[in-house]
Write a protein that holds these residues in place. Structure first.
Motif, mmCIF file in Angstrom:
data_model
loop_
_atom_site.group_PDB
_atom_site.id
_atom_site.type_symbol
_atom_site.label_atom_id
_atom_site.label_comp_id
_atom_site.label_asym_id
_atom_site.label_seq_id
_atom_site.Cartn_x
_atom_site.Cartn_y
_atom_site.Cartn_z
ATOM 1 N N GLY A 1 -5.165 5.640 3.724
ATOM 2 C CA GLY A 1 -5.134 4.240 4.136
ATOM 3 C C GLY A 1 -6.514 3.704 4.458
ATOM 4 N N LEU B 1 -5.426 2.112 7.388
ATOM 5 C CA LEU B 1 -5.890 0.799 6.935
ATOM 6 C C LEU B 1 -6.474 -0.001 8.101
ATOM 7 C CD1 LEU B 1 -6.116 -1.456 4.811
ATOM 8 C CD2 LEU B 1 -3.761 -2.105 5.403
ATOM 9 N N CYS C 1 2.745 -1.331 4.283
ATOM 10 C CA CYS C 1 2.360 0.049 3.972
ATOM 11 C C CYS C 1 3.597 0.935 3.901
ATOM 12 C CB CYS C 1 1.402 0.583 5.035
ATOM 13 S SG CYS C 1 -0.123 -0.382 5.196
ATOM 14 N N THR D 1 -1.891 5.200 -3.582
ATOM 15 C CA THR D 1 -2.836 6.211 -3.114
ATOM 16 C C THR D 1 -2.307 7.601 -3.461
ATOM 17 O OG1 THR D 1 -1.843 6.491 -0.917
ATOM 18 C CG2 THR D 1 -3.436 4.698 -1.186
ATOM 19 N N LEU E 1 -0.475 5.482 6.591
ATOM 20 C CA LEU E 1 -1.284 4.595 5.758
ATOM 21 C C LEU E 1 -1.705 3.350 6.529
ATOM 22 C CD1 LEU E 1 0.614 4.683 2.329
ATOM 23 C CD2 LEU E 1 -1.682 5.568 2.767
ATOM 24 N N ALA E 2 -0.769 2.779 7.284
ATOM 25 C CA ALA E 2 -1.059 1.553 8.025
ATOM 26 C C ALA E 2 -2.142 1.786 9.080
ATOM 27 C CB ALA E 2 0.218 1.022 8.672
ATOM 28 N N LEU F 1 0.866 -1.181 0.000
ATOM 29 C CA LEU F 1 0.000 0.000 0.000
ATOM 30 C C LEU F 1 0.899 1.227 0.000
ATOM 31 C CD1 LEU F 1 -2.827 1.214 0.108
ATOM 32 C CD2 LEU F 1 -2.760 1.001 2.601
#
Length: 350
Positions: free
Chosen positions: A236, A266, A257, A228, A262-263, A192
């Motif tokens: 995320g 998510l 990620c 993204t 982002l993590a 990601l």
């Protein structure tokens, strides 16, 4: 009607001179060349400065010298805690050298980066620490042509013939994350990413693929890449739907990620869909921001020495400012380290 008493905002050098019984030139010497003033006179002027709460106007002095004592720090996202720690390192190192820092935010936007660098030129900044938004160094070269040196931070592909740089081995970080996930039995891994125009994202992905290659997996087809628009928690969160597309049998066994923001986003998106890490899939971040250790489960991540690279970048910039003729460009490389927490676990068939 008597004139108003002097206040801190309108006290000038002439007021200080009158209070101390010296000439304005003597006050100027105390402020700028104190070694030229007799001690008794200097102490009298300093006492007048304290009594009147005089604040010197550095803008005129900066313009006469052609440069200010300030340096610019241009980051990709001022809301990201990673950049906050980098900025603290830059600022602490600058303060030790008697310099101030102007913080600017490009928001990962090339045009906003260009405007920020032009602003530094207009403000006669002494130098800059810059985190570029892409591979194009045209704006940086423009800045140097105007006599403003800079150090690039978090980019390893800037040649030593162009300028100094401080960066972390992102390939090693991606490799460590990949090896960790493979050791847990994960073969179907999603990366990601933020914008792949950012070198950091591309190199972390390359490190992940290298881990698959060394273990005999197909790195090209074994890694699904989701790009993204930004390295934010909101991106995320939004990406969770795409990560899970295809149902339980097709979703990834793990997600690496490109950063912790982002993590964390998510993990939020997974939770809203009744899923979580590591029960349904393992999640790895990058940066090791403070909140990574505070969420439950804790986020497995690749730690970067955020504060240290900020200080190092400012040291390189200060070295060039202090010795522009004899200075040689340098490239400093720091090593990341994997921090294993609860968001990753051995793979289990659903």
């Amino acid at each position: 009607m008597p004139p108003p008493a002097n206040t801190a905002r309108n006290v000038g050098i002439n007021d200080v001179a009158a209070r101390a019984g010296v000439s304005p030139g003597t006050v100027s010497n105390v402020l700028n060349r104190p070694e030229r003033v007799a001690e008794a006179t200097r102490l009298r002027v300093e006492e007048a400065i304290r009594e009147l709460d005089y604040v010197r106007n550095s803008s005129g002095r900066s313009l006469r010298a052609g440069r200010s004592d300030s340096v610019g720090l241009l980051v990709l996202d001022v809301t990201n805690p990673f950049f906050t720690m980098v900025a603290q390192g830059v600022e602490d190192q600058a303060a030790e050298a008697g310099r101030t820092v102007m913080l600017l935010n490009s928001s990962e936007d090339p045009e906003r980066q260009r405007r920020s660098l032009r602003l530094l030129a207009e403000q006669r900044a002494a130098g800059a620490v810059v985190m570029p938004v892409d591979d194009d160094v045209t704006d940086l070269l423009w800045l140097r042509e105007r006599g403003i040196p800079w150090v690039v931070l978090d980019r390893g592909d800037v040649g030593a013939d162009v300028g100094s740089s401080v960066y972390v081995d992102n390939h090693a970080g991606g490799l460590a994350a990949g090896r960790h996930l493979i050791s847990l039995g994960h073969e179907r891994i999603t990366f990601l990413s933020g914008p792949l125009s950012l070198e950091q994202c591309r190199v972390r992905l390359a490190g992940l693929r290298a881990a698959l290659d060394e273990n005999g997996f197909d790195s090209e087809n074994g890694v699904r890449v989701i790009e993204t628009g930004s390295l934010t928690a909101a991106s995320g969160d939004k990406a969770a739907e795409e990560v899970l597309a295809g149902g339980p049998r097709r979703r990834p066994q793990a997600v690496f990620c490109a950063n912790d923001q982002l993590a964390l986003g998510l993990l939020k998106g997974l939770g809203e869909r009744g899923l979580g890490a590591p029960a349904d899939l393992s999640v790895v971040g990058y940066d090791d921001i403070d909140v990574a250790a505070l969420v439950h489960p804790g986020l497995t991540t690749v730690a970067q020495p955020k504060y240290e690279i900020g200080r190092a970048a400012m040291r390189l910039l200060a070295a060039e400012l202090d010795d522009p003729g004899g200075h040689r460009y340098e490239r400093l490389l720091f090593e990341p380290r994997l921090v294993v927490r609860g968001s990753t676990a051995a793979y289990r068939e659903p």
